[in-house]
Design a protein around this motif. Structure first.
Motif, mmCIF file in Angstrom:
data_model
loop_
_atom_site.group_PDB
_atom_site.id
_atom_site.type_symbol
_atom_site.label_atom_id
_atom_site.label_comp_id
_atom_site.label_asym_id
_atom_site.label_seq_id
_atom_site.Cartn_x
_atom_site.Cartn_y
_atom_site.Cartn_z
ATOM 1 N N CYS B 55 0.811 -1.221 0.000
ATOM 2 C CA CYS B 55 0.000 0.000 0.000
ATOM 3 C C CYS B 55 0.846 1.274 0.000
ATOM 4 N N GLY B 56 2.144 1.138 0.207
ATOM 5 C CA GLY B 56 3.002 2.317 0.173
ATOM 6 C C GLY B 56 3.222 2.983 1.518
ATOM 7 N N LEU B 57 2.849 2.292 2.601
ATOM 8 C CA LEU B 57 3.029 2.882 3.927
ATOM 9 C C LEU B 57 4.428 2.640 4.464
ATOM 10 N N TYR B 76 3.324 4.900 -8.494
ATOM 11 C CA TYR B 76 2.512 4.777 -7.269
ATOM 12 C C TYR B 76 1.097 5.324 -7.434
ATOM 13 N N ARG B 77 0.950 6.323 -8.290
ATOM 14 C CA ARG B 77 -0.413 6.858 -8.447
ATOM 15 C C ARG B 77 -1.332 5.801 -9.052
ATOM 16 N N ARG B 80 -1.870 2.813 -6.433
ATOM 17 C CA ARG B 80 -2.639 3.135 -5.228
ATOM 18 C C ARG B 80 -4.109 3.425 -5.523
ATOM 19 N N GLU B 81 -4.373 3.946 -6.723
ATOM 20 C CA GLU B 81 -5.764 4.177 -7.116
ATOM 21 C C GLU B 81 -6.572 2.887 -7.073
ATOM 22 N N LEU B 85 -7.628 -0.009 1.548
ATOM 23 C CA LEU B 85 -7.046 -0.638 2.740
ATOM 24 C C LEU B 85 -7.922 -0.388 3.958
ATOM 25 N N LEU B 108 -9.175 11.877 -1.547
ATOM 26 C CA LEU B 108 -7.746 11.565 -1.481
ATOM 27 C C LEU B 108 -7.324 10.684 -2.647
ATOM 28 N N TYR B 109 -8.224 9.804 -3.046
ATOM 29 C CA TYR B 109 -7.900 8.890 -4.136
ATOM 30 C C TYR B 109 -8.221 9.478 -5.501
ATOM 31 N N GLY B 110 -8.466 10.789 -5.513
ATOM 32 C CA GLY B 110 -8.592 11.494 -6.788
ATOM 33 C C GLY B 110 -9.941 11.380 -7.455
#
Lengths: 253, 311
Positions: B55-57, B76-77, B80-81, B85, B108-110
């Motif tokens: 998830c990039g954390l 990552y964009r 993550r889209e 989680l 946040l997720y665009g």
């Protein structure tokens, strides 16, 4: 550019302000009014003028700076510290959003709050003193630059702090003394020569001086130098934040 | 199923934290599109670290992860889209309204706000009447629902559920599995970590066992159970005995129920289970059998076996 994310963070932060309206806006306005009563009226009535500016008016730029600086820092630092503290930061960190966008959301909101606050203080001040603004453009420039750079600085503190004590440490132990000693309430001409020299090492002096010049065309140091100092500070904050983000400082193990 | 292309592909993924703790020791794992994968493991096994990395954390120390073919760091964009989680902890800002916090996640997720979608989502999670409540006023179970709503707010293709049923009541668990089932039907890939084995047994297609930062097993649930499943033969005796007779010692029988039950454990994978021989020996020893019963070991037993063998 994930503009939806920037908007989402910005809106959430502004919502937080609305929820804590009393604390965010009313408190600084009331304390500023108190400063006017105590320094402007009670003590100021015994001081005729400083550099031909009536004392009550003379302290307005300093008071605005005092509030903008402390509030920018506390808004921005709390804005990022709180999600770190509660753990909700996970959501921002796992979202498709760049560090620049995170910064725009959080710092943008903190700076906006400071601007609202500054305007409110200015309006409050007009109830107590006659104000003139000699250079509205420069006044606005100093105002905006200060709101943005100190919100950025607050953001850095919020990232750095891992407990509430650290969060309060720099604002109360560094910023408040620097603002008070930076000529908020006096011109450094009024100090003994030695302390005048010492004061020149205080970066906040340059801010207040430049800001005051934009009101009354009187200053302790040259306006150009003041502008250079605030730009330097802004640049330093941007570089520090850039490094923090690149290394994932305290955000990403 | 084996030909399905992986939606998440993990190669040599390792993580050593700054303190020196090696949380993951080189994981290779392909997660198939549309499957439900359960990651089983004891506390501290590295399950949450694995999810956090994807998830990039958390930044990986070594290895690569791709989601739908995109690298999780370079792209990552894009990755993550696709990911939602639900964290293990009930991490929610206290001073926000339920509706606002879910909209915040979507933003946040665009994704542009979509009131109708959010309303449906809240309804599905029985949160409609809580929309204007402050998060802090909610019970633990309700907070869990809000976290799920947040994770689903941007319509992810891959959903991570980290210990989704820790401290959750029966009703929410039922609702949650209903949602998981609906998501599966719409093609969403679901990865859940748990140490409740029944959970994996109930809903997973495949089960991975993680312990000590390593992926010890990864099998279709049924294969895993067949592969490692032990069977037990419980023999009820007509007349109770004090001890297991000498001539039956080679079978490793356990005596229970005041000497009236004998339990024989055997490996279901073996061609010769030894059952026939045992029954012959029983009659030779003069023990009369009242009843026979066989049972297959649960995932839980399998799991304990694997982790023990590794320790």
């Amino acid at each position: 550019m994930n503009t939806e994310a920037v908007k989402a963070i910005y809106r959430a932060e502004m919502r937080r302000t609305r929820n804590t309206l009393l604390q965010s806006i009313a408190t600084p306005v009331i304390s500023t009014a108190l400063y006017f009563v105590v320094f402007g009226s009670a003590i100021g009535s015994r001081i005729q003028s400083v550099n031909d500016v009536p004392y009550g008016a003379f302290i307005v730029p300093g008071l605005m700076m005092l509030s903008i600086l402390t509030q920018s820092i506390s808004n921005a630092s709390f804005g990022i510290f709180f999600p770190k503290f509660t753990g909700t930061i996970y959501e921002v960190m796992s979202a498709p959003i760049s560090f620049l966008e995170i910064l725009l959301g959080y710092v943008g909101a903190a700076a906006t709050k400071s601007m609202i606050l500054g305007v409110l203080i200015l309006i409050t001040a007009t109830f107590f003193v006659d104000l003139r603004i000699a250079h509205p453009f420069w006044m606005l420039s100093f105002f905006l630059l200060t709101c943005i750079s100190f919100s950025l600085f607050g953001f850095i503190i919020g990232l750095w702090a891992d407990n509430f004590e650290k969060l309060q440490l720099i604002p109360s132990l560094v910023i408040t003394p620097l603002v008070f000693l930076g000529g908020s309430f006096y011109s450094i001409d009024m100090l003994p020569e030695f302390w005048q020299k010492v004061s020149l090492f205080n970066p906040v002096l340059y801010l207040i001086s430049g800001f005051r010049w934009s009101f009354f065309e009187v200053s302790d140091v040259s306006m150009g130098f003041s502008l250079a100092m605030i730009l330097l500070f802004l640049l330093t904050c941007i570089v520090v934040v850039g490094v923090m983000f690149r290394t994932g400082y305290k955000l990403k193990p | 199923m084996d030909n399905a292309k992986p939606i998440v592909s993990i190669r040599g993924l390792a993580k050593t934290y700054a303190g020196g703790h090696q949380a993951l020791k080189g994981i290779d794992l392909d997660i198939r599109e549309g499957e439900i994968l359960a990651l089983l493991g004891p506390n501290g096994a590295g399950k949450t670290t694995l999810i956090s990395l994807i998830c990039g954390l958390v930044s990986p120390s070594a290895g690569t992860v791709t989601v739908a073919g995109h690298d999780i760091i370079k792209d990552y964009r894009k990755t993550r889209e696709l990911i939602g989680l639900v964290p293990q902890e009930l991490t929610l800002g206290a001073f926000e309204k339920v509706g606002n916090t879910v909209l915040f996640s979507r933003g946040l997720y665009g994704k542009a706000p979509n009131a109708a979608f959010i309303d449906d989502l809240l309804a599905e999670l029985s949160l409609s009447d809580k929309k204007d409540n402050m998060v802090q006023q909610l019970s633990g179970g309700m907070k869990r629902r809000v976290l799920i709503a947040k994770a689903l707010s941007h319509e992810p293709r891959v959903l991570f559920l980290d210990e989704p049923t820790a401290g959750v009541d029966v009703e929410l668990r039922k609702d949650m599995w209903a949602i998981v089932e609906r998501l599966r039907q719409s093609g969403v890939t679901i990865i859940l970590t748990t140490h409740y084995i029944e959970e994996a047994e109930e809903i997973a297609d495949r089960v991975g066992v993680i312990s000590g930062g390593e992926l010890l097993e990864l099998e279709d649930k049924s294969t895993l159970m067949a592969k490692l499943g032990k069977k037990q033969l419980v023999i009820e005796l007509k007349n109770a005995v004090d001890t297991v007779p000498e001539q039956l010692s080679e079978y490793g029988l356990e005596l229970s129920a005041n000497g009236s039950k004998l339990t024989y454990t055997f490996d279901a994978r073996q061609e010769r289970t030894g059952m026939t021989a045992l029954l012959t020996s029983l009659s030779q020893a003069g023990l009369a059998v009242k009843d026979l019963n066989t049972s297959q070991s649960s995932l839980e037993d399998i799991f304990v076996d694997i982790v023990k063998a590794d320790a």
